[in-house]
Design a protein around this motif. Structure first.
Motif, short mmCIF file in Angstrom:
data_model
loop_
_atom_site.label_atom_id
_atom_site.label_comp_id
_atom_site.label_asym_id
_atom_site.label_seq_id
_atom_site.Cartn_x
_atom_site.Cartn_y
_atom_site.Cartn_z
N SER A 294 0.78 -1.07 0.07
CA SER A 294 -0.20 0.00 0.06
C SER A 294 1.00 1.23 -0.16
O SER A 294 0.60 2.12 -0.39
CB SER A 294 -0.89 0.08 1.40
N THR A 295 1.91 1.26 0.63
CA THR A 295 2.88 2.45 0.75
C THR A 295 3.66 2.60 -0.59
O THR A 295 3.64 3.74 -1.08
CB THR A 295 4.14 2.06 1.93
N LYS A 296 4.04 1.47 -1.13
CA LYS A 296 5.17 1.61 -2.35
C LYS A 296 4.53 1.65 -3.72
O LYS A 296 4.92 2.18 -4.65
CB LYS A 296 5.99 0.53 -2.15
N ILE A 297 3.24 1.09 -3.91
CA ILE A 297 2.71 0.96 -5.28
C ILE A 297 2.40 2.38 -5.85
O ILE A 297 2.85 2.60 -7.09
CB ILE A 297 1.47 0.03 -5.17
N LYS A 298 2.26 3.18 -5.16
CA LYS A 298 1.79 4.87 -5.37
C LYS A 298 3.23 5.36 -5.71
O LYS A 298 3.33 6.14 -6.76
CB LYS A 298 1.02 5.40 -4.42
N ILE A 299 4.19 5.02 -4.94
CA ILE A 299 5.52 5.48 -5.18
C ILE A 299 6.24 5.10 -6.47
O ILE A 299 6.69 6.14 -7.17
CB ILE A 299 6.41 5.02 -4.17
N ILE A 300 5.88 3.89 -6.81
CA ILE A 300 6.53 3.47 -8.08
C ILE A 300 5.87 3.93 -9.14
O ILE A 300 6.65 4.81 -10.20
CB ILE A 300 6.07 1.73 -8.32
N SER A 301 4.53 4.40 -9.12
CA SER A 301 3.94 5.09 -10.12
C SER A 301 4.64 6.37 -10.44
O SER A 301 4.84 7.15 -11.47
CB SER A 301 2.54 5.20 -10.00
N ASN A 302 4.96 6.95 -9.32
CA ASN A 302 5.77 8.67 -9.10
C ASN A 302 7.07 8.43 -9.55
O ASN A 302 7.72 9.59 -9.90
CB ASN A 302 5.54 9.10 -7.91
N LEU A 303 7.63 7.33 -9.55
CA LEU A 303 9.14 7.49 -9.64
C LEU A 303 9.58 7.10 -11.21
O LEU A 303 10.70 7.51 -11.71
CB LEU A 303 9.74 6.07 -9.04
N ILE A 304 8.41 6.53 -11.89
CA ILE A 304 8.67 6.07 -13.37
C ILE A 304 9.35 7.36 -14.21
O ILE A 304 10.12 7.06 -14.85
CB ILE A 304 7.32 5.85 -13.88
N LYS A 305 8.95 8.41 -13.79
CA LYS A 305 9.46 9.73 -14.70
C LYS A 305 11.08 9.87 -14.45
O LYS A 305 11.57 10.51 -15.33
CB LYS A 305 8.58 10.89 -14.54
#
Ligand code: 3PG
Ligand code: MG
Length: 393
Positions: free
Chosen positions: A199-210
Protein backbone atom coordinates in the motif's frame (compact mmCIF):
# COMPACT_ATOMS: atom_id res chain seq x y z
CA UNK A 1 16.22 23.55 9.53
CA UNK A 2 17.54 23.86 13.08
CA UNK A 3 19.67 21.03 14.41
CA UNK A 4 20.61 19.94 17.93
CA UNK A 5 24.11 21.16 17.10
CA UNK A 6 22.90 24.79 17.12
CA UNK A 7 25.18 26.63 19.50
CA UNK A 8 22.39 28.73 21.00
CA UNK A 9 20.40 25.66 22.07
CA UNK A 10 20.49 25.13 25.83
CA UNK A 11 19.87 21.47 26.66
CA UNK A 12 20.82 21.20 30.34
CA UNK A 13 17.80 20.24 32.44
CA UNK A 14 15.46 20.44 29.42
CA UNK A 15 12.95 17.71 28.69
CA UNK A 16 13.80 16.75 25.12
CA UNK A 17 11.30 14.63 23.20
CA UNK A 18 13.21 12.61 20.61
CA UNK A 19 11.28 10.81 17.86
CA UNK A 20 13.34 7.88 16.61
CA UNK A 21 12.65 4.85 14.43
CA UNK A 22 12.89 1.70 16.52
CA UNK A 23 10.88 -0.30 14.00
CA UNK A 24 13.45 -3.10 13.99
CA UNK A 25 12.96 -6.66 12.75
CA UNK A 26 11.81 -8.99 15.57
CA UNK A 27 11.30 -12.75 15.80
CA UNK A 28 9.52 -14.41 18.75
CA UNK A 29 10.02 -11.33 20.91
CA UNK A 30 13.74 -10.95 20.11
CA UNK A 31 15.39 -8.27 18.03
CA UNK A 32 17.01 -9.80 14.96
CA UNK A 33 18.80 -6.71 13.63
CA UNK A 34 19.93 -3.61 15.51
CA UNK A 35 21.11 -1.11 12.84
CA UNK A 36 18.28 1.33 13.50
CA UNK A 37 19.09 1.34 17.23
CA UNK A 38 22.81 1.85 16.66
CA UNK A 39 22.12 4.77 14.31
CA UNK A 40 20.37 6.85 17.00
CA UNK A 41 23.14 6.46 19.59
CA UNK A 42 25.09 9.61 18.59
CA UNK A 43 22.06 11.87 19.15
CA UNK A 44 21.17 10.20 22.44
CA UNK A 45 24.77 10.33 23.69
CA UNK A 46 24.99 14.02 22.84
CA UNK A 47 21.77 14.78 24.73
CA UNK A 48 22.90 12.73 27.72
CA UNK A 49 26.28 14.44 27.75
CA UNK A 50 24.57 17.85 27.68
CA UNK A 51 22.47 16.77 30.69
CA UNK A 52 19.08 16.86 28.99
CA UNK A 53 16.20 14.67 30.18
CA UNK A 54 15.69 12.47 27.13
CA UNK A 55 12.15 11.25 26.35
CA UNK A 56 12.14 8.71 23.50
CA UNK A 57 9.13 8.30 21.23
CA UNK A 58 8.90 5.60 18.57
CA UNK A 59 6.62 3.11 16.92
CA UNK A 60 7.14 -0.51 16.05
CA UNK A 61 4.91 -2.35 13.59
CA UNK A 62 1.42 -1.30 12.66
CA UNK A 63 -0.83 -1.89 15.71
CA UNK A 64 -3.43 0.50 14.27
CA UNK A 65 -4.34 2.27 17.49
CA UNK A 66 -4.68 -0.92 19.57
CA UNK A 67 -2.48 -2.16 22.40
CA UNK A 68 -0.76 -5.20 20.93
CA UNK A 69 1.43 -7.04 23.41
CA UNK A 70 3.91 -8.33 20.81
CA UNK A 71 4.46 -4.75 19.64
CA UNK A 72 5.66 -3.31 22.92
CA UNK A 73 8.87 -1.29 22.86
CA UNK A 74 9.90 -2.77 26.24
CA UNK A 75 12.40 -5.31 24.78
CA UNK A 76 13.95 -2.53 22.73
CA UNK A 77 14.42 -0.31 25.79
CA UNK A 78 16.46 -3.16 27.31
CA UNK A 79 18.63 -3.42 24.21
CA UNK A 80 19.12 0.34 24.21
CA UNK A 81 20.17 0.20 27.88
CA UNK A 82 22.93 -2.27 26.91
CA UNK A 83 24.11 -0.16 23.99
CA UNK A 84 24.11 3.13 25.94
CA UNK A 85 25.44 1.52 29.06
CA UNK A 86 22.86 3.32 31.23
CA UNK A 87 19.45 2.16 32.42
CA UNK A 88 16.79 3.32 29.97
CA UNK A 89 13.60 3.82 31.99
CA UNK A 90 10.34 2.63 30.46
CA UNK A 91 7.11 4.64 30.72
CA UNK A 92 4.07 2.44 30.11
CA UNK A 93 1.54 5.23 30.66
CA UNK A 94 -0.50 6.58 27.81
CA UNK A 95 0.54 10.03 26.57
CA UNK A 96 -0.96 12.39 29.16
CA UNK A 97 -0.80 13.45 32.81
CA UNK A 98 0.36 10.16 34.35
CA UNK A 99 3.13 9.88 31.80
CA UNK A 100 4.21 13.41 32.65
CA UNK A 101 4.32 12.59 36.39
CA UNK A 102 6.88 9.86 35.62
CA UNK A 103 8.86 12.11 33.30
CA UNK A 104 9.04 14.87 35.91
CA UNK A 105 10.79 12.48 38.31
CA UNK A 106 13.81 11.72 36.12
CA UNK A 107 17.18 13.37 36.72
CA UNK A 108 19.14 15.39 34.16
CA UNK A 109 21.16 13.22 31.79
CA UNK A 110 18.78 10.26 31.95
CA UNK A 111 16.69 8.52 29.32
CA UNK A 112 13.05 7.40 29.43
CA UNK A 113 11.32 5.52 26.63
CA UNK A 114 7.57 5.82 26.05
CA UNK A 115 5.48 2.83 24.92
CA UNK A 116 4.72 2.35 21.19
CA UNK A 117 3.20 5.64 20.05
CA UNK A 118 1.01 3.81 17.52
CA UNK A 119 -0.97 2.26 20.42
CA UNK A 120 -2.76 5.63 20.23
CA UNK A 121 -5.03 5.84 17.21
CA UNK A 122 -4.57 9.63 17.20
CA UNK A 123 -0.91 9.19 16.19
CA UNK A 124 -1.59 8.10 12.60
CA UNK A 125 -4.58 10.43 12.39
CA UNK A 126 -2.17 13.30 13.13
CA UNK A 127 -4.79 14.48 15.63
CA UNK A 128 -4.18 18.04 16.64
CA UNK A 129 -5.06 17.75 20.32
CA UNK A 130 -2.93 14.61 20.56
CA UNK A 131 0.02 16.52 19.03
CA UNK A 132 -0.50 19.18 21.72
CA UNK A 133 -0.58 16.47 24.39
CA UNK A 134 2.73 15.09 23.14
CA UNK A 135 4.24 18.57 23.23
CA UNK A 136 3.11 19.01 26.85
CA UNK A 137 5.50 16.21 27.87
CA UNK A 138 8.62 18.25 27.11
CA UNK A 139 10.34 21.53 26.28
CA UNK A 140 12.05 20.74 22.98
CA UNK A 141 11.28 18.33 20.11
CA UNK A 142 13.93 16.50 18.09
CA UNK A 143 13.21 14.42 15.00
CA UNK A 144 15.91 11.79 14.52
CA UNK A 145 13.66 9.50 12.51
CA UNK A 146 14.26 10.40 8.88
CA UNK A 147 12.96 6.94 8.01
CA UNK A 148 9.51 7.86 9.39
CA UNK A 149 9.42 11.37 7.99
CA UNK A 150 7.24 10.42 5.01
CA UNK A 151 4.42 9.90 7.54
CA UNK A 152 2.32 12.94 8.46
CA UNK A 153 1.74 11.55 11.95
CA UNK A 154 1.39 13.41 15.25
CA UNK A 155 4.84 12.53 16.61
CA UNK A 156 6.49 13.41 13.28
CA UNK A 157 4.56 16.35 11.94
CA UNK A 158 1.85 17.66 14.28
CA UNK A 159 3.98 18.00 17.40
CA UNK A 160 6.48 20.31 15.67
CA UNK A 161 3.78 23.01 15.49
CA UNK A 162 3.65 23.24 19.26
CA UNK A 163 7.25 23.38 20.42
CA UNK A 164 10.75 24.44 19.38
CA UNK A 165 11.80 21.73 16.92
CA UNK A 166 15.17 20.46 15.76
CA UNK A 167 16.60 17.61 13.74
CA UNK A 168 18.95 15.02 15.21
CA UNK A 169 22.34 13.83 14.01
CA UNK A 170 21.17 10.80 12.08
CA UNK A 171 18.51 12.86 10.36
CA UNK A 172 21.19 15.30 9.18
CA UNK A 173 23.41 12.47 7.97
CA UNK A 174 20.57 10.92 5.93
CA UNK A 175 19.49 14.20 4.35
CA UNK A 176 23.06 15.19 3.48
CA UNK A 177 23.81 11.80 1.93
CA UNK A 178 20.55 11.59 -0.01
CA UNK A 179 20.70 15.12 -1.35
CA UNK A 180 24.25 14.47 -2.56
CA UNK A 181 23.12 11.23 -4.19
CA UNK A 182 20.16 12.77 -5.99
CA UNK A 183 22.39 15.46 -7.42
CA UNK A 184 24.97 12.91 -8.61
CA UNK A 185 22.79 10.26 -10.18
CA UNK A 186 23.84 9.31 -13.71
CA UNK A 187 21.62 7.42 -16.10
CA UNK A 188 20.70 4.73 -16.87
CA UNK A 189 19.16 4.43 -13.39
CA UNK A 190 17.67 1.15 -12.22
CA UNK A 191 15.48 0.98 -9.15
CA UNK A 192 14.77 -2.39 -7.53
CA UNK A 193 11.71 -2.44 -5.31
CA UNK A 194 10.76 -5.45 -3.22
CA UNK A 195 9.46 -6.13 0.27
CA UNK A 196 5.89 -6.29 1.38
CA UNK A 197 4.58 -2.76 2.08
CA UNK A 198 2.41 -2.74 -1.02
CA UNK A 199 0.00 0.00 0.00
CA UNK A 200 2.91 2.37 0.71
CA UNK A 201 5.04 1.61 -2.30
CA UNK A 202 2.71 1.02 -5.22
CA UNK A 203 1.86 4.72 -5.52
CA UNK A 204 5.53 5.61 -5.13
CA UNK A 205 6.44 3.35 -8.08
CA UNK A 206 3.98 5.23 -10.22
CA UNK A 207 5.60 8.53 -9.24
CA UNK A 208 9.17 7.26 -9.74
CA UNK A 209 8.66 6.24 -13.36
CA UNK A 210 9.49 9.67 -14.72
CA UNK A 211 12.88 9.68 -12.91
CA UNK A 212 14.20 6.23 -13.82
CA UNK A 213 15.05 4.05 -16.81
CA UNK A 214 14.24 0.65 -15.28
CA UNK A 215 12.11 -0.41 -12.35
CA UNK A 216 12.43 -4.01 -11.22
CA UNK A 217 9.60 -5.15 -8.97
CA UNK A 218 10.23 -8.24 -6.82
CA UNK A 219 9.19 -9.77 -3.48
CA UNK A 220 5.71 -8.99 -2.16
CA UNK A 221 5.62 -6.00 -4.50
CA UNK A 222 6.20 -8.38 -7.44
CA UNK A 223 3.28 -10.53 -6.25
CA UNK A 224 1.07 -7.44 -6.22
CA UNK A 225 2.04 -6.67 -9.82
CA UNK A 226 1.47 -10.25 -10.95
CA UNK A 227 -1.89 -10.58 -9.19
CA UNK A 228 -3.19 -7.30 -10.55
CA UNK A 229 -2.32 -8.20 -14.13
CA UNK A 230 -4.35 -11.36 -13.65
CA UNK A 231 -1.73 -14.06 -12.86
CA UNK A 232 -2.45 -16.79 -10.33
CA UNK A 233 -0.15 -16.25 -7.34
CA UNK A 234 -1.76 -19.05 -5.30
CA UNK A 235 -1.95 -18.28 -1.61
CA UNK A 236 0.89 -15.71 -1.60
CA UNK A 237 0.34 -12.93 0.89
CA UNK A 238 -0.83 -10.03 -1.23
CA UNK A 239 -3.57 -7.43 -1.31
CA UNK A 240 -5.44 -6.98 -4.55
CA UNK A 241 -7.47 -3.92 -5.43
CA UNK A 242 -4.54 -2.24 -7.15
CA UNK A 243 -5.66 -3.01 -10.71
CA UNK A 244 -6.07 0.66 -11.59
CA UNK A 245 -2.72 1.66 -10.11
CA UNK A 246 -0.92 -1.21 -11.82
CA UNK A 247 -2.61 -0.20 -15.08
CA UNK A 248 -1.43 3.38 -14.47
CA UNK A 249 2.14 2.15 -13.83
CA UNK A 250 2.24 0.19 -17.07
CA UNK A 251 0.74 3.04 -19.09
CA UNK A 252 3.01 5.71 -17.59
CA UNK A 253 6.08 3.51 -18.15
CA UNK A 254 5.42 3.65 -21.90
CA UNK A 255 4.98 7.42 -21.93
CA UNK A 256 8.19 7.98 -19.97
CA UNK A 257 10.18 5.21 -21.62
CA UNK A 258 10.85 3.41 -18.35
CA UNK A 259 11.00 -0.38 -18.50
CA UNK A 260 9.04 -2.20 -15.79
CA UNK A 261 10.19 -5.72 -14.93
CA UNK A 262 8.48 -8.26 -12.73
CA UNK A 263 9.23 -11.96 -12.12
CA UNK A 264 9.11 -14.42 -15.04
CA UNK A 265 9.83 -17.40 -12.82
CA UNK A 266 9.55 -17.90 -9.08
CA UNK A 267 10.29 -20.24 -6.17
CA UNK A 268 7.13 -21.59 -4.57
CA UNK A 269 6.28 -23.62 -1.49
CA UNK A 270 3.17 -24.72 0.36
CA UNK A 271 4.44 -23.01 3.53
CA UNK A 272 7.18 -20.72 4.84
CA UNK A 273 9.24 -23.64 6.17
CA UNK A 274 9.33 -25.54 2.87
CA UNK A 275 12.26 -26.23 0.55
CA UNK A 276 10.95 -24.45 -2.50
CA UNK A 277 10.46 -25.44 -6.11
CA UNK A 278 11.28 -23.32 -9.18
CA UNK A 279 8.32 -22.66 -11.45
CA UNK A 280 7.32 -20.54 -14.40
CA UNK A 281 5.00 -17.79 -13.28
CA UNK A 282 2.14 -19.38 -15.26
CA UNK A 283 2.41 -22.66 -13.29
CA UNK A 284 1.71 -21.59 -9.71
CA UNK A 285 -0.95 -23.74 -8.00
CA UNK A 286 -3.67 -22.46 -5.67
CA UNK A 287 -2.11 -24.09 -2.59
CA UNK A 288 1.36 -22.60 -3.20
CA UNK A 289 2.91 -19.27 -2.28
CA UNK A 290 5.60 -17.37 -4.11
CA UNK A 291 8.59 -16.92 -1.79
CA UNK A 292 11.47 -15.96 -4.08
CA UNK A 293 12.41 -15.09 -7.66
CA UNK A 294 13.67 -17.80 -10.02
CA UNK A 295 16.92 -18.10 -12.05
CA UNK A 296 15.55 -16.57 -15.28
CA UNK A 297 14.43 -13.49 -13.38
CA UNK A 298 17.83 -13.26 -11.68
CA UNK A 299 19.51 -13.48 -15.10
CA UNK A 300 17.46 -10.59 -16.48
CA UNK A 301 18.18 -8.51 -13.36
CA UNK A 302 21.89 -9.13 -13.99
CA UNK A 303 21.58 -7.92 -17.58
CA UNK A 304 19.75 -4.78 -16.51
CA UNK A 305 22.25 -3.94 -13.76
CA UNK A 306 25.17 -4.61 -16.13
CA UNK A 307 23.76 -1.88 -18.35
CA UNK A 308 23.09 0.65 -15.57
CA UNK A 309 25.20 3.41 -14.06
CA UNK A 310 23.13 3.77 -10.89
CA UNK A 311 21.23 1.19 -8.84
CA UNK A 312 18.83 2.10 -6.06
CA UNK A 313 17.46 -0.76 -4.04
CA UNK A 314 14.70 -1.09 -1.46
CA UNK A 315 13.12 -4.33 -0.30
CA UNK A 316 14.20 -8.00 -0.46
CA UNK A 317 13.29 -10.28 -3.36
CA UNK A 318 11.88 -13.05 -1.21
CA UNK A 319 11.35 -14.52 2.23
CA UNK A 320 15.09 -14.37 2.97
CA UNK A 321 14.63 -15.35 6.62
CA UNK A 322 14.45 -18.96 5.33
CA UNK A 323 17.70 -19.67 3.42
CA UNK A 324 15.73 -21.70 0.88
CA UNK A 325 14.13 -18.45 -0.26
CA UNK A 326 17.11 -16.11 0.16
CA UNK A 327 18.77 -16.89 -3.16
CA UNK A 328 17.19 -14.06 -5.21
CA UNK A 329 18.08 -11.45 -2.62
CA UNK A 330 21.61 -12.85 -2.26
CA UNK A 331 22.13 -12.90 -6.02
CA UNK A 332 21.01 -9.27 -6.36
CA UNK A 333 23.55 -8.38 -3.68
CA UNK A 334 26.23 -10.37 -5.49
CA UNK A 335 25.47 -8.73 -8.85
CA UNK A 336 25.69 -5.24 -7.31
CA UNK A 337 28.85 -6.14 -5.36
CA UNK A 338 30.58 -7.51 -8.48
CA UNK A 339 29.83 -4.45 -10.53
CA UNK A 340 30.75 -2.14 -7.65
CA UNK A 341 34.09 -3.87 -7.12
CA UNK A 342 34.99 -2.82 -10.66
CA UNK A 343 33.81 0.66 -9.64
CA UNK A 344 31.33 0.66 -12.46
CA UNK A 345 28.21 1.53 -10.58
CA UNK A 346 26.81 3.96 -8.06
CA UNK A 347 24.77 1.88 -5.61
CA UNK A 348 22.46 3.01 -2.83
CA UNK A 349 20.17 0.85 -0.71
CA UNK A 350 17.59 1.67 1.93
CA UNK A 351 14.96 0.18 4.24
CA UNK A 352 14.75 -1.70 7.52
CA UNK A 353 14.70 -5.16 5.94
CA UNK A 354 17.17 -4.22 3.22
CA UNK A 355 19.70 -3.04 5.81
CA UNK A 356 19.15 -6.31 7.68
CA UNK A 357 19.88 -8.32 4.53
CA UNK A 358 22.97 -6.28 3.68
CA UNK A 359 24.34 -6.77 7.19
CA UNK A 360 23.43 -10.46 7.24
CA UNK A 361 25.52 -11.05 4.14
CA UNK A 362 28.17 -8.53 5.19
CA UNK A 363 27.90 -6.40 2.08
CA UNK A 364 27.86 -2.80 3.41
CA UNK A 365 31.04 -2.12 1.42
CA UNK A 366 29.22 -2.75 -1.85
CA UNK A 367 27.13 0.40 -1.54
CA UNK A 368 27.94 4.10 -1.74
CA UNK A 369 25.31 4.66 0.95
CA UNK A 370 22.95 2.50 2.98
CA UNK A 371 19.96 4.39 4.35
CA UNK A 372 17.89 3.12 7.28
CA UNK A 373 14.87 4.54 5.46
CA UNK A 374 12.69 2.54 3.06
CA UNK A 375 9.45 4.34 2.20
CA UNK A 376 10.98 7.71 3.15
CA UNK A 377 14.02 6.96 0.94
CA UNK A 378 11.79 6.21 -2.05
CA UNK A 379 9.59 9.26 -1.48
CA UNK A 380 12.69 11.41 -1.18
CA UNK A 381 13.84 10.04 -4.56
CA UNK A 382 10.48 11.09 -5.98
CA UNK A 383 11.54 14.65 -5.21
CA UNK A 384 8.80 15.15 -2.63
CA UNK A 385 9.16 17.34 0.43
CA UNK A 386 8.48 14.87 3.23
CA UNK A 387 6.02 15.99 5.96
CA UNK A 388 8.63 15.43 8.68
CA UNK A 389 11.14 17.67 6.88
CA UNK A 390 8.56 20.33 6.11
CA UNK A 391 7.53 20.43 9.77
CA UNK A 392 11.09 21.33 10.79
CA UNK A 393 11.48 24.05 8.16
C1 3PG B 1 9.76 1.92 8.19
O1 3PG B 1 10.02 0.80 8.63
O2 3PG B 1 9.89 2.20 6.98
C2 3PG B 1 9.34 3.01 9.14
O3 3PG B 1 9.51 2.60 10.45
C3 3PG B 1 7.92 3.43 8.87
O4 3PG B 1 7.02 2.36 9.12
P1 3PG B 1 5.58 2.34 8.44
O5 3PG B 1 5.78 1.99 6.97
O6 3PG B 1 4.79 1.31 9.16
O7 3PG B 1 5.00 3.73 8.56
MG1 MG C 1 10.21 -1.23 7.69
Amino acid sequence: MNSILDQSLVLKGKKVIVRVDLNVPMKNGSITEISRIVKILPTLKLLIEKKAKVIILSHIGRPKGMIVEGMSLAPISKKLSDLLNIKVLFNKNKIGENALLEINKIPDGSVMMMENIRFHKEEEENDDSFSKKISSLGDIYVNDAFSCSHRAHASIEGVAKYMPSYCGLQFIEEINALSKITSQITRPVTCIIGGSKISTKIKIISNLIKNFDNIIIVGGMGNAMLKNIGMNIGKSVCDDGYKDLVGEILKKSKTHNCQIYYPKDVVVSKDLNGNGEIKEITQVNNDEMILDIGPKTIMSIKNIIDNSNTVLWNGPAGYFENTNFANGTKEILKIIANKKSKDKIYAVAGGGETVAVINKFDKQGSFNFVSTAGGAFLEYLEGKELPGIKALN
